[in-house]
Scaffold this motif. Sequence first.
Motif, PDB file in Angstrom:
ATOM      1  N   ARG A  27       0.821  -1.206   0.000  1.00  0.00           N
ATOM      2  CA  ARG A  27       0.000   0.000   0.000  1.00  0.00           C
ATOM      3  C   ARG A  27       0.854   1.254   0.000  1.00  0.00           C
ATOM      4  NH1 ARG A  27      -4.626   0.592   4.286  1.00  0.00           N
ATOM      5  NH2 ARG A  27      -3.027   1.437   5.640  1.00  0.00           N
ATOM      6  N   GLU A  28       1.989   1.236   0.730  1.00  0.00           N
ATOM      7  CA  GLU A  28       2.774   2.466   0.844  1.00  0.00           C
ATOM      8  C   GLU A  28       3.693   2.702  -0.332  1.00  0.00           C
ATOM      9  OE1 GLU A  28       4.722   2.783   4.597  1.00  0.00           O
ATOM     10  OE2 GLU A  28       2.848   2.809   5.710  1.00  0.00           O
ATOM     11  N   PRO A  32      -1.598   2.364  -3.454  1.00  0.00           N
ATOM     12  CA  PRO A  32      -2.206   2.933  -2.245  1.00  0.00           C
ATOM     13  C   PRO A  32      -3.694   2.659  -2.113  1.00  0.00           C
ATOM     14  CG  PRO A  32      -1.290   4.664  -3.655  1.00  0.00           C
ATOM     15  CD  PRO A  32      -1.195   3.405  -4.415  1.00  0.00           C
ATOM     16  N   THR A  33      -4.340   2.108  -3.145  1.00  0.00           N
ATOM     17  CA  THR A  33      -5.775   1.899  -3.030  1.00  0.00           C
ATOM     18  C   THR A  33      -6.123   0.534  -2.460  1.00  0.00           C
ATOM     19  OG1 THR A  33      -6.043   0.900  -5.204  1.00  0.00           O
ATOM     20  CG2 THR A  33      -6.090   3.283  -5.105  1.00  0.00           C
ATOM     21  N   PHE A  36      -7.469  -3.470   3.080  1.00  0.00           N
ATOM     22  CA  PHE A  36      -7.400  -4.692   3.880  1.00  0.00           C
ATOM     23  C   PHE A  36      -7.624  -4.308   5.334  1.00  0.00           C
ATOM     24  CE2 PHE A  36      -3.165  -3.481   5.236  1.00  0.00           C
ATOM     25  CZ  PHE A  36      -2.671  -2.796   4.142  1.00  0.00           C
ATOM     26  N   TYR A  38      -7.070  -4.563   9.555  1.00  0.00           N
ATOM     27  CA  TYR A  38      -6.157  -4.934  10.628  1.00  0.00           C
ATOM     28  C   TYR A  38      -6.427  -4.001  11.791  1.00  0.00           C
ATOM     29  CZ  TYR A  38      -3.311  -0.934   9.161  1.00  0.00           C
ATOM     30  OH  TYR A  38      -2.875   0.314   8.822  1.00  0.00           O
ATOM     31  N   VAL A  79     -16.624  -7.326  -0.077  1.00  0.00           N
ATOM     32  CA  VAL A  79     -16.849  -5.885  -0.146  1.00  0.00           C
ATOM     33  C   VAL A  79     -15.867  -5.214  -1.097  1.00  0.00           C
ATOM     34  CG1 VAL A  79     -16.806  -3.765   1.196  1.00  0.00           C
ATOM     35  CG2 VAL A  79     -17.885  -5.777   2.125  1.00  0.00           C
ATOM     36  N   LYS A  80     -14.569  -5.307  -0.775  1.00  0.00           N
ATOM     37  CA  LYS A  80     -13.575  -4.636  -1.618  1.00  0.00           C
ATOM     38  C   LYS A  80     -12.218  -5.261  -1.355  1.00  0.00           C
ATOM     39  CE  LYS A  80     -11.485  -0.171  -2.519  1.00  0.00           C
ATOM     40  NZ  LYS A  80     -11.149   1.140  -2.033  1.00  0.00           N
ATOM     41  N   LEU A  83     -11.348  -7.016   1.892  1.00  0.00           N
ATOM     42  CA  LEU A  83     -12.336  -6.791   2.944  1.00  0.00           C
ATOM     43  C   LEU A  83     -13.601  -7.586   2.664  1.00  0.00           C
ATOM     44  CD1 LEU A  83     -12.118  -2.932   3.419  1.00  0.00           C
ATOM     45  CD2 LEU A  83     -11.280  -4.674   4.967  1.00  0.00           C
TER      46      LEU A  83
ATOM     47  N   PRO B  83       1.351   9.612  -1.991  1.00  0.00           N
ATOM     48  CA  PRO B  83       0.654   9.437  -0.710  1.00  0.00           C
ATOM     49  C   PRO B  83       1.468   9.996   0.460  1.00  0.00           C
ATOM     50  CG  PRO B  83       1.430   7.338  -1.576  1.00  0.00           C
ATOM     51  CD  PRO B  83       1.848   8.364  -2.543  1.00  0.00           C
ATOM     52  N   PHE B  85       2.533   8.680   3.169  1.00  0.00           N
ATOM     53  CA  PHE B  85       3.195   7.731   4.071  1.00  0.00           C
ATOM     54  C   PHE B  85       4.608   8.140   4.477  1.00  0.00           C
ATOM     55  CE2 PHE B  85      -0.272   4.980   3.921  1.00  0.00           C
ATOM     56  CZ  PHE B  85      -0.696   4.813   2.614  1.00  0.00           C
ATOM     57  N   LYS B  89       6.219   8.806   8.341  1.00  0.00           N
ATOM     58  CA  LYS B  89       7.477   8.296   8.912  1.00  0.00           C
ATOM     59  C   LYS B  89       8.309   9.445   9.454  1.00  0.00           C
ATOM     60  CE  LYS B  89       8.357   3.964   6.448  1.00  0.00           C
ATOM     61  NZ  LYS B  89       7.512   3.905   5.250  1.00  0.00           N
ATOM     62  N   ASP B 129      -7.666   7.968  -5.384  1.00  0.00           N
ATOM     63  CA  ASP B 129      -8.782   7.026  -5.237  1.00  0.00           C
ATOM     64  C   ASP B 129      -9.991   7.760  -4.698  1.00  0.00           C
ATOM     65  OD1 ASP B 129     -10.446   4.907  -4.827  1.00  0.00           O
ATOM     66  OD2 ASP B 129      -9.205   3.908  -3.338  1.00  0.00           O
ATOM     67  N   HIS B 134     -15.092   2.251   1.747  1.00  0.00           N
ATOM     68  CA  HIS B 134     -13.900   1.538   2.216  1.00  0.00           C
ATOM     69  C   HIS B 134     -12.625   2.094   1.604  1.00  0.00           C
ATOM     70  CE1 HIS B 134     -17.152  -1.288   3.037  1.00  0.00           C
ATOM     71  NE2 HIS B 134     -16.444  -1.600   4.078  1.00  0.00           N
ATOM     72  N   ASN B 135     -12.520   3.398   1.573  1.00  0.00           N
ATOM     73  CA  ASN B 135     -11.342   4.026   1.005  1.00  0.00           C
ATOM     74  C   ASN B 135     -10.336   4.253   2.128  1.00  0.00           C
ATOM     75  OD1 ASN B 135      -9.451   5.625  -0.221  1.00  0.00           O
ATOM     76  ND2 ASN B 135     -10.945   6.813  -1.381  1.00  0.00           N
ATOM     77  N   MET B 136      -9.427   3.287   2.299  1.00  0.00           N
ATOM     78  CA  MET B 136      -8.540   3.371   3.454  1.00  0.00           C
ATOM     79  C   MET B 136      -7.497   4.449   3.289  1.00  0.00           C
ATOM     80  SD  MET B 136      -8.154  -0.591   4.407  1.00  0.00           S
ATOM     81  CE  MET B 136      -7.754  -0.199   6.067  1.00  0.00           C
ATOM     82  N   TRP B 137      -7.125   4.715   2.045  1.00  0.00           N
ATOM     83  CA  TRP B 137      -6.163   5.779   1.792  1.00  0.00           C
ATOM     84  C   TRP B 137      -6.725   7.102   2.301  1.00  0.00           C
ATOM     85  CZ3 TRP B 137      -4.101   6.962  -3.832  1.00  0.00           C
ATOM     86  CH2 TRP B 137      -3.100   7.945  -3.749  1.00  0.00           C
TER      87      TRP B 137
END
Lengths: 228, 200
Positions: A27-28, A32-33, A36, A38, A79-80, A83, B83, B85, B89, B129, B134-137
């Motif tokens: 992801r990083e 990035p999309t 998941f 946790y 879902v996605k 997920l 992004p 990230f 850090k 995105d 569910h857009n975790m970004w």
Amino acid sequence: MRVFVQGVEYQIPDNNMTVLNALIYIRENINPTLAFGYNCKSGVCGSCALRVNNQERLSCEYKIEDGDKIEPLGRHHHVKDLLVDKKPLRQILQKVHTWLHVRSEKVMDESSIELIEKQSDCVLCSSCFSACPVLDVKFDFLGPFALTRAYRYVADVREEDKSDFIEDIQMNGIWDCTLCGECAIACPAGINPKADILALRTKSMQYGYFDPTPPPSFDDEFGFNPNF
Amino acid sequence: MGGIDVDENLHSSIQGLFAVGECSNVKVHGANRMGGNSLLEIVHFGRRVGKSISQYIQEKPLHVKQQESTNLSSLFCQGECEPFFTLRKTLGKEMFDKAGIFRDEEGLCELEKSLEVIEKTYSSLTISDDNMSHNMWLVEHLKFGNSLLLAKAVVKSALHRKESRGAHYRSDFVGRNEKALHSYVCLDEKGLHVSFGDES
């Protein structure tokens, strides 16, 4: 090394990472999309359950290897990405009314705690649900974790009135289990739902219930016809 | 040991908002929480907050209005988006080095400047995105904004407290002041303000 997330190949560094660290790396640095789940990252909460090479694992515990295939849990509404929707499973728990019904004033000693210690470890990660083959043919099967939780209350010495629990698990419950044991293999907490279901069957018979499946006989060709 | 200011019923300064556990400051730990007391805190105050909330909603019926406070459409852009990230850090390293166990005026002032740089970069970042499910970004990006705000509050408070007390150690002010004062951080339209308990 190469890993496959739902069929898509990714290159990740080879430094003894867990599946979760690999997903975070992807992801990083690459995509990035990627979605998941946790939470605790310590193997305690169960939010990160998924399938690696078709076996249910917790992604924060399992060390990833070259060529591994990562997929979301099966038999759940997808879902996605990785997920899945776990909400319907909570509703199943409500059918079994898993809380102390009539609480006695008994104090629990070591041996009473041992009876329900393992079953209390369940964090509802749904790995057992993903592994259970009954759900392919019976969508309203109560499922391993609901039955384990019912056992946890039936075996609780503080519970005075166990008959409600026994009644709730008769329909679409203990008698529909095939006893394949996949749930026990999948459980990250080491719980054995199959053993709990067997114990509940014995308990149900003590309360006067019995297996509703008709026994094999000549009339239905003993349940199968090899000459079809 | 720091946290959202709540009264003994775990009620914050915002009507209907309660906070309990490590995120709250119900003032039982003083300047340094003893190990194991966090578990005791949540067991006891978890029960208390349940009771105080159930009492609160009996007196005041619940009515929640959902408003969109951030205009998200400006965050999205098509094409290459870097992004946040790496920024996260950097923030982690800077906070650990300069607002960690040993703090001093010089380090904290440098940290304030770094935070301004990080914030500037952050406000220019975009997300490719724009899926609203569910857009975790997006979620992590917005949470990072909150982390930055908290980092600023931590640094401001550390600079304001010119003494060493409990877990807060200033190598340039190693003694303890006579009076033990709580510090309060407020956020309003003008920004973040830090003041001690007795000050207005």
